[in-house]
Design an enzyme around this catalytic site. Structure first.
Site, mmCIF file in Angstrom:
data_model
loop_
_atom_site.group_PDB
_atom_site.id
_atom_site.type_symbol
_atom_site.label_atom_id
_atom_site.label_comp_id
_atom_site.label_asym_id
_atom_site.label_seq_id
_atom_site.Cartn_x
_atom_site.Cartn_y
_atom_site.Cartn_z
ATOM 1 N N SER A 146 0.844 -1.178 0.000
ATOM 2 C CA SER A 146 0.000 0.000 0.000
ATOM 3 C C SER A 146 0.892 1.244 0.000
ATOM 4 C CB SER A 146 -0.862 -0.082 1.265
ATOM 5 O OG SER A 146 -1.691 1.009 1.370
ATOM 6 N N LYS A 172 -1.505 -0.819 -4.146
ATOM 7 C CA LYS A 172 -2.685 -0.067 -3.698
ATOM 8 C C LYS A 172 -2.248 1.366 -3.452
ATOM 9 C CE LYS A 172 -5.135 0.080 0.781
ATOM 10 N NZ LYS A 172 -5.876 -0.737 1.780
ATOM 11 N N LYS A 174 -3.354 5.120 -1.997
ATOM 12 C CA LYS A 174 -4.311 5.890 -1.205
ATOM 13 C C LYS A 174 -4.703 7.125 -2.021
ATOM 14 C CE LYS A 174 -4.308 3.573 2.747
ATOM 15 N NZ LYS A 174 -5.544 3.040 3.359
ATOM 16 N N ASP A 199 -7.579 3.172 -2.670
ATOM 17 C CA ASP A 199 -8.288 3.160 -1.380
ATOM 18 C C ASP A 199 -8.544 4.602 -0.954
ATOM 19 O OD1 ASP A 199 -9.330 2.744 1.139
ATOM 20 O OD2 ASP A 199 -7.549 1.765 1.974
ATOM 21 N N GLU A 224 -11.468 0.825 -3.074
ATOM 22 C CA GLU A 224 -11.783 0.482 -1.685
ATOM 23 C C GLU A 224 -12.416 1.673 -0.969
ATOM 24 O OE1 GLU A 224 -8.354 -1.204 0.258
ATOM 25 O OE2 GLU A 224 -9.175 -0.913 2.268
ATOM 26 N N ASP A 249 -14.251 -1.629 3.255
ATOM 27 C CA ASP A 249 -13.360 -1.775 4.409
ATOM 28 C C ASP A 249 -14.137 -1.251 5.624
ATOM 29 O OD1 ASP A 249 -11.428 -1.412 6.387
ATOM 30 O OD2 ASP A 249 -9.979 -0.350 5.168
ATOM 31 N N LYS A 273 -10.599 -7.081 7.932
ATOM 32 C CA LYS A 273 -9.582 -6.858 8.961
ATOM 33 C C LYS A 273 -10.116 -7.476 10.240
ATOM 34 C CE LYS A 273 -7.991 -2.468 7.099
ATOM 35 N NZ LYS A 273 -7.901 -1.021 7.307
ATOM 36 N N GLY A 301 -4.913 -4.646 6.615
ATOM 37 C CA GLY A 301 -3.987 -4.451 7.728
ATOM 38 C C GLY A 301 -4.204 -3.124 8.429
HETATM 39 O O1 OSB Z 1 -7.666 1.697 5.021
HETATM 40 O O2 OSB Z 1 -6.747 -0.176 4.795
HETATM 41 C C1 OSB Z 1 -6.789 0.941 5.334
HETATM 42 C C2 OSB Z 1 -3.742 1.272 7.583
HETATM 43 C C3 OSB Z 1 -4.279 1.893 8.684
HETATM 44 C C4 OSB Z 1 -5.600 2.231 8.685
HETATM 45 C C5 OSB Z 1 -6.393 1.956 7.561
HETATM 46 C C6 OSB Z 1 -5.857 1.315 6.466
HETATM 47 C C7 OSB Z 1 -4.508 0.999 6.471
HETATM 48 C C8 OSB Z 1 -3.854 0.377 5.337
HETATM 49 C C9 OSB Z 1 -2.732 -0.550 5.636
HETATM 50 O O3 OSB Z 1 -4.157 0.641 4.192
HETATM 51 C C10 OSB Z 1 -1.948 -0.972 4.462
HETATM 52 C C11 OSB Z 1 -0.742 -1.778 4.836
HETATM 53 O O4 OSB Z 1 -0.776 -2.592 5.746
HETATM 54 O O5 OSB Z 1 0.292 -1.594 4.215
HETATM 55 MG MG MG Z 2 -8.836 0.630 3.587
#
Ligand code: OSB
Ligand code: MG
Length: 384
Positions: A146, A172, A174, A199, A224, A249, A273, A301
């Site tokens: 990510s 992924k 953000k 995401d 996402e 999520d 999760k 995660g």
């Molecule tokens: O939205 O998936 C999420 C981390 C903390 C809070 C929310 C999210 C995330 C991640 C983790 O996207 C991604 C990773 O573990 O590399």
């Molecule tokens: Mg997410």
């Protein structure tokens, strides 16, 4: 299998540095914080769990202080002195505490580890036994990486090159309003063949449907959580207006939320999760629903430390998990982590399930003590 009697529950608020922080649409945390949970059984076995709460209530409503408070005053007392035949007995004991799912997951996770160790089994084999035939571990978890919101598209492309070079099979990104269509187009142009997904962490509303439809021709694996964290119905309204498959999520906090999302056409992929849904018992029910409905599933995660990462790798190795997971190698998050050995990316973009009993990684006590001291030094607020 042997039952366990819970003699004590110990809590460790921790802070450790990130190798690099992850900027999302809801912000960026300056360091990794969590409440680690140690359950001690009457036989003297230690089980470890992690309430992977954040410093700010940005992703979810819990924080380090709420996690610590709920665990100490409301959850731990419900388990101390109890004998459990199986970790799936925990939710019935804690159900009069509403919500607070990250905290519940921390405690339940510690019970799963203690139970597996007591029975000299790997955690993943306890999961498989609970699911029944055809759910043996594949012994590895298929993973991606990510990438947070960056200062420029160029910088993002550099990081993508580095990650692809390391062997990650799925990227992924953000996103947030102003950091979305142009970025995704540039990345797709540079890498026509990669598994690419976005995401949004709830950064858009239904009024942005046409804007999000501009992503339609980019062959995204999924988008996402585009809409609000409570907006299951609105995701059902959005999906027919865009081609990218919607992955939920934040919206899915329970098996029941998933049933509703399926009913209203709000979901084509699930990011599960275990922390978000309150533990592995609920996660197993959700897993079963995904298998029954052939809903593509991957494990997300919370930038967890080693104990919870190990448990997530175990869960992600189950055969009903069908897409790459947000569980990257240890060196992507911490150097060092609190546990040994680290998770190392394999050439086929997987992480291997540890062979030891329980979660299969060892807590390094000195590092844990230092991380607790770090929390007290850097704590932005008191715990009590
Ligand atoms: O939205 O998936 C999420 C981390 C903390 C809070 C929310 C999210 C995330 C991640 C983790 O996207 C991604 C990773 O573990 O590399
Ligand atoms: Mg997410």
């Amino acid at each position: 299998m042997k039952s366990i009697t819970i003699q004590d529950v110990r809590l460790y608020p921790i802070a450790i540095p990130y190798v690099e922080p992850l900027r999302t649409s809801f912000g960026e945390e300056p360091f990794k914080a969590a409440v680690l949970v140690e359950v001690i059984t009457a036989d003297g076995i230690s089980g470890w769990g992690e309430a992977s709460v954040e410093i700010a209530p940005g992703y979810g409503s819990e924080t380090v202080a709420t996690g610590y408070h709920i665990l100490r005053h409301w959850l731990a007392p419900k388990l101390i002195g109890k004998t459990l035949n199986h970790p799936t007995d925990v939710p019935a004991l804690t159900k009069l505490v509403r919500g607070n799912r990250h905290a519940k997951h921390g405690l339940e996770g510690a019970v799963w580890d203690a139970f597996a160790k007591t029975n000299e089994m790997r955690l993943v084999d306890v999961f498989s036994a609970a699911l029944g035939e055809d759910h043996a571990s594949r012994e590895k978890a298929w993973v991606g990486v990510s990438i947070g919101i960056q200062p420029s598209i160029e910088k993002t492309l550099d990081i993508i090159n580095k990650r692809l070079g390391q062997g990650y099979a799925r990227i992924k990104l953000k996103i947030q309003p102003g950091w979305d269509v142009e970025l995704a187009r540039a990345v797709r142009q540079a890498h026509p063949g990669i598994m690419l997904m976005l995401d949004a962490n709830s950064a858009y509303s239904l009024a942005d449907s046409e804007h999000l439809a501009q992503l339609d021709d980019l062959d995204l694996l999924m988008i996402e959580q585009p809409l609000g964290d409570e907006d299951i119905y609105e995701h059902g309204q959005l999906q027919p207006r865009i081609k990218s498959p919607i992955c939920l999520d934040e919206c899915i906090k329970s098996a029941n939320d998933l049933r509703i999302a399926l009913q209203v056409g709000a979901i084509k992929v699930l990011n599960l999760k275990p922390a978000r849904v309150g533990g592995f018992t609920e996660s197993l029910e959700i897993y079963r629903i995904c298998v029954e409905n052939q809903l593509p599933l991957w494990i997300g995660g919370m930038l967890e430390t080693g104990v919870a990462r190990a448990a997530n790798v175990a869960f992600a190795s189950l055969p009903g998990v069908t897409l790459p997971c947000d569980i990257s190698a240890t060196d992507r998050y911490f150097n060092p982590d609190l546990t040994e050995p680290p998770f190392v990316l394999q050439p086929d973009s997987t992480l291997l399930v540890p062979q030891g009993i329980g979660v299969g990684v060892d807590m390094e006590k000195e590092r844990l003590e230092a991380a607790v001291a770090q929390w007290h030094e850097r704590a932005p607020y008191p715990l009590g």
